[in-house]
Write an enzyme that holds these catalytic residues in place. Structure first.
Site, PDB file in Angstrom:
ATOM      1  CE  LYS A 578     -15.177   8.586  18.084  1.00 29.50           C
ATOM      2  NZ  LYS A 578     -16.498   7.986  17.962  1.00 29.50           N
ATOM      3  CD  GLU A 605     -17.992   3.480  29.515  1.00 33.85           C
ATOM      4  OE1 GLU A 605     -16.953   3.233  28.851  1.00 33.85           O
ATOM      5  OE2 GLU A 605     -18.004   3.626  30.740  1.00 33.85           O
ATOM      6  CB  VAL A 608     -13.423   4.711  24.451  1.00 34.36           C
ATOM      7  CG1 VAL A 608     -12.373   3.630  24.178  1.00 34.36           C
ATOM      8  CG2 VAL A 608     -12.797   6.096  24.372  1.00 34.36           C
ATOM      9  CB  ALA A 610     -19.905   0.926  20.917  1.00 39.31           C
ATOM     10  CD  GLU A 666     -17.855   8.533  13.793  1.00 42.71           C
ATOM     11  OE1 GLU A 666     -18.940   9.110  13.593  1.00 42.71           O
ATOM     12  OE2 GLU A 666     -17.445   8.255  14.932  1.00 42.71           O
ATOM     13  CG  ASP A 677     -13.396   7.089  15.575  1.00 44.02           C
ATOM     14  OD1 ASP A 677     -14.086   8.000  16.076  1.00 44.02           O
ATOM     15  OD2 ASP A 677     -13.583   5.885  15.812  1.00 44.02           O
ATOM     16  CE  LYS A 681     -13.756   4.997  18.882  1.00 43.85           C
ATOM     17  NZ  LYS A 681     -14.140   3.732  18.213  1.00 43.85           N
ATOM     18  N   GLY A 796     -21.500  -0.328  15.939  1.00 45.10           N
ATOM     19  CA  GLY A 796     -22.874  -0.663  15.568  1.00 45.10           C
ATOM     20  C   GLY A 796     -23.875   0.195  16.301  1.00 45.10           C
TER      21      GLY A 796
END
Length: 814
Positions: A578, A605, A608, A610, A666, A677, A681, A796
């Site tokens: 990111k 993509e 934000v 996953a 992370e 984070d 996003k 994940g």
């Protein structure tokens, strides 16, 4: 009757000559044959080298001649029985002595005249034809060796101009009297009407065979070489290239002119007039069908027959206002080059007549500049014309096909295909017949250009993507596993062939242009060189492979800084990192602009949500004319996991540790828990909505104690979670007392954004968000009351890898 010509690769050594004799023996059973042979493979080059060395007073010519002698004697010793070798070796040595005397004379005079050079180079064909005829006699074939110089007559020694009347008369007279089943002629050599020895120039053996075939009205002219016909492209550079079964004379000449080396263009002319078919055959695979060349070809589906190229080209440019409307200007230019014996390969002129651009072989470039500067000295002095400019290290790529003029848009497809892969076109030429479209490009781009054009015009079923992957931890290793697992599906269902050609982690990196085996990438990477992000880019750039995609699976700010270099080379970038898109707005905007400018996809993509299609959904809304009023979201799968599992009787430290171990956070969990984070996003979503905003503009409501925020290491951070358990328990208790759940919420509205921990009541869409799921509510003109909701697993390694995989596929389907 057939005429067979065997090139240097077919008669390179004793083993290949044995194959030639087998072919001759089989074909001569049913009909008489005329044979033409080249010098042993590489011998002509050695003879030219010896002549130049001698003329330069370099005694190395003796070593070069020794190599020539050894090559021929070795062939004799392997082909001819010992009892018959003596006379043959004696004859060959006698000829080699003459060759040595010639070179000695050149050495003493320090001069190599065209006539002497013709004599020196003719020894290759004269020796090979003699040895092959003797080897055929060992097999008891009815063969006779004839000296082509007694039959092929030229009008001049310096320029190859055939006296067809005299040549045809001599060949026909021989054919009438000939009683032998096989007649063998050395190729390349000829003689003037005054008896001076000469040669037929480059590709001269092909020319010899064509002249013979036309004179005797052969049924076919067979050209035997080391490939199974003329290919759709050079098979040494394009692995997917295939032989073309049937092409026309015109196509063969165009392909040959632009570099297809299996046949030499002048070869076609003598047989074309007589409508004699040519067949290109493979000496080493004689059962292969090869390529048939005739006047016309019917029932062909594809518009493009082949792609050819010429290396080592230089562009000569002449321009100036003094050229406009001046009659005879072009005549002076081309006449000057003609008199200097410089061949012009390609010509293009602006309609304004302000400039003329032409391509010549690089070895002729400086000579061309000198003669043209001299020719137009007056105009240059008066500043009516600029001095000639030279651009080196270029090459020509040509699309060839008789049916091209029936199909619209071929030029556009060619140019766009090259442009998308950062192949710059320096010049364009297209004949009025539209059977050839030629472009001049950088020499360094030849292999990539040939492959992408071949893929575009001949491999419509499958598109190849080449991945350079950095980061093979949780996400990266899952991505590689998914690529390996879905390999067959991608090829069969989506017509995509995805190869990983570069892999790097923080320690080592490895590259393989043919593709790294994904079943053993760990072992390959362990043996790689020291990792370096800049060198990784430079290597990817130098490999210059079509449809290249850089994939970043890290959270490394240094790697994010090199995205712009990949995009500027028209390499797509796919990332879950990111940092680049949440960097200063000017840097974010630069990446977007580079993506547009160089037609290189920049997909993120997974920045934000996953694997969730959040950014894609937002972009589609805006592209369709909708306007975003508000975004509310739970965007941290790790924080959602933590607060869904943090309950009375549990320990905050243990839950965070579990989230890290399961790959939800992370590598440094403080990035997630501090809200940085999530702030990144919502910043990305705000920017995608059209808002100019910086990370500092986002209001952050921290729930971590100051002690945790100020830690310098991951270990220290976890330690503060233990010592501050009471702080976290108090936050949980406050939510429970209000019958609410804790959710870390991001919100964008009216140009402002904020992130923070909130108490979510039971009637809110966020209340039942389980596990590590994400949810985004888009309030827009079209969704003012009931928002558009995107919801699902938002963290994940597996889902993040699948999101990256989806971006790669999206690029492949463009």
């Amino acid at each position: 009757m057939n005429v067979l010509k065997f090139g240097g690769s077919s008669v390179a050594n004793a083993a290949t000559i044995e194959k030639v004799i087998t072919i001759i023996e089989k074909q001569s059973e049913n009909q008489p044959l005329y044979l033409v042979v080249s010098a042993l493979g590489g011998i002509t080059d050695l003879l030219i080298q010896a002549g130049k060395e001698a003329s330069s007073n370099n005694e190395k010519y003796k070593n070069t001649l020794a190599i020539v002698e050894t090559r021929h004697l070795d062939v004799i010793k392997e082909l001819i029985p010992v009892v018959s070798q003596s006379a043959i070796i004696s004859k060959v040595k006698s000829e080699l002595n003459k060759l040595e005397s010639l070179c000695e004379g050149v050495f003493l005079l320090s001069e190599l005249s065209p006539k002497t050079e013709s004599v020196i180079t003719s020894f290759g064909e004269m020796l090979s034809s003699f040895i092959i005829s003797e080897a055929a006699k060992v097999k008891e074939l009815d063969i006779v060796l004839k000296d082509a110089r007694d039959y092929i007559i030229t009008t001049e020694a310096s320029k190859v101009t055939i006296d067809y009347e005299e040549t045809n008369f001599r060949i026909k007279r021989y054919a009438q009297d000939n009683k032998h089943q096989i007649s063998l002629f050395p190729g390349f050599v000829a003689r003037t009407s005054e008896g001076e020895p000469t040669t037929l120039g480059r590709g001269g053996s092909d020319f010899t065979a064509a002249i013979l075939a036309a004179a005797v009205q052969a049924e076919k002219l067979q050209i035997w070489t080391d490939v199974s016909g003329m290919y759709t492209a050079n098979p040494k550079l394009v692995k997917q290239a295939k032989p073309v079964a049937h092409i026309s004379y015109q196509e063969a000449m165009e392909l040959s002119h632009f570099g297809a080396k299996v046949i030499y263009p002048p070869t076609i002319h003598p047989v074309l007039d007589k409508n004699i078919p040519i067949v290109i055959k493979n000496t080493f695979q004689p059962e292969d069908k090869g390529t048939l060349i005739t006047r016309e070809v019917t029932n062909r589906a594809k518009p493009v027959t082949g792609i050819s190229h010429i290396d080592d080209i230089s562009i000569i440019s002449l321009e100036g206002s003094g050229m406009v409307g001046i009659p005879g200007f072009s005549k002076r230019l081309f006449e000057a080059l003609f008199l200097e014996n410089i061949n012009v390969i390609l010509i293009t002129q602006a309609s304004s007549e302000h400039s003329i651009c032409l391509a010549v072989e690089s070895v002729d470039a400086e000579r061309a500049k000198t003669v043209l500067d001299a020719t137009f000295e007056f105009e240059i002095t008066k500043h009516k014309v600029d001095p000639v400019k030279i651009e080196n290290d270029t090459a020509i790529v040509a699309l060839v096909g008789d049916n091209m003029y029936h199909h619209q848009g071929l030029s556009g497809k060619m140019f766009s295909t090259l442009g998308k892969n950062n192949v710059n076109i320096r010049a364009i030429a297209q004949g009025a017949s539209e059977k050839n479209i030629s472009v001049v490009i950088g020499k360094k781009d030849i292999k990539k250009a040939l492959n992408i054009l071949h893929e575009r015009f001949f491999e419509v079923k499958t598109k190849q993507l080449n991945l350079f992957i950095t980061g093979v931890g949780n996400v990266g290793s899952k991505l590689l596993s998914q690529l390996e697992q879905q390999k067959s599906y991608l090829k069969d269902k989506l017509r995509l062939k995805i190869r990983v050609v570069g892999i790097s982690n923080s320690r080592t990196m490895v590259f393989d242009e043919q593709g790294i085996k994904l079943s053993s990438w760990q072992e390959k990477l362990a043996e790689g060189e020291k990792a370096n992000s800049e060198k990784f880019f430079e290597t990817a750039k130098a490999m210059n492979i079509r449809n290249s995609i850089f994939v970043d699976n890290t959270a490394n700010p240094d790697i994010a800084k090199v995205y712009k270099h990949y995009l500027a080379e028209s390499m797509a970038v796919v990332t879950c990192n990111k940092i680049a898109c949440a960097d200063e707005y000017v840097n974010y905007a630069e990446l977007k602009e580079l993506s547009r400018k160089f037609s290189a996809s920049f997909l993120y993509e997974t920045n934000v949500g996953a694997g969730l299609p959040i950014i894609d959904t937002l972009n589609n809304l805006i592209a369709s004319g909708d306007h975003v009023h508000k975004i509310q979201a739970v965007l941290s799968g790790s924080l959602n996991f933590v607060f869904n599992n943090y309950k009375e009787g549990t320990n905050f430290y243990d839950i965070v540790k579990q989230a890290q171990q399961e790959g939800y956070t992370e590598p440094d969990p403080k990035i997630d828990l501090s809200g940085v984070d999530v702030a990144r996003k919502i910043l990305i979503l705000a920017r995608e909505s059209g808002q100019i905003m910086e990370l500092e503009d986002i209001e952050k409501e921290a729930f971590l104690p100051k002690e945790s925020l100020e830690t310098a290491s991951v270990e220290d951070f976890f330690e503060t979670l233990k010592t501050n358990e009471d702080h976290f328990a108090k936050i949980l208790d406050e939510a429970n007392q209000k019958d609410c759940r804790l959710k870390y919420v991001a919100q964008y509205e009216d140009g402002k954004a904020k992130v923070g921990l909130q108490h979510i009541p039971a009637d809110h869409p966020f209340y039942n968000l389980e596990g590590s799921d994400n949810i985004v509510l888009f309030y827009t003109d079209r969704y003012p009351v009931q928002p558009l909701i995107v919801k699902g697993a938002g963290a994940g390694a597996e889902v993040t890898a699948s999101g990256i995989f989806a971006d790669i596929i999206r690029i492949g389907k463009k």
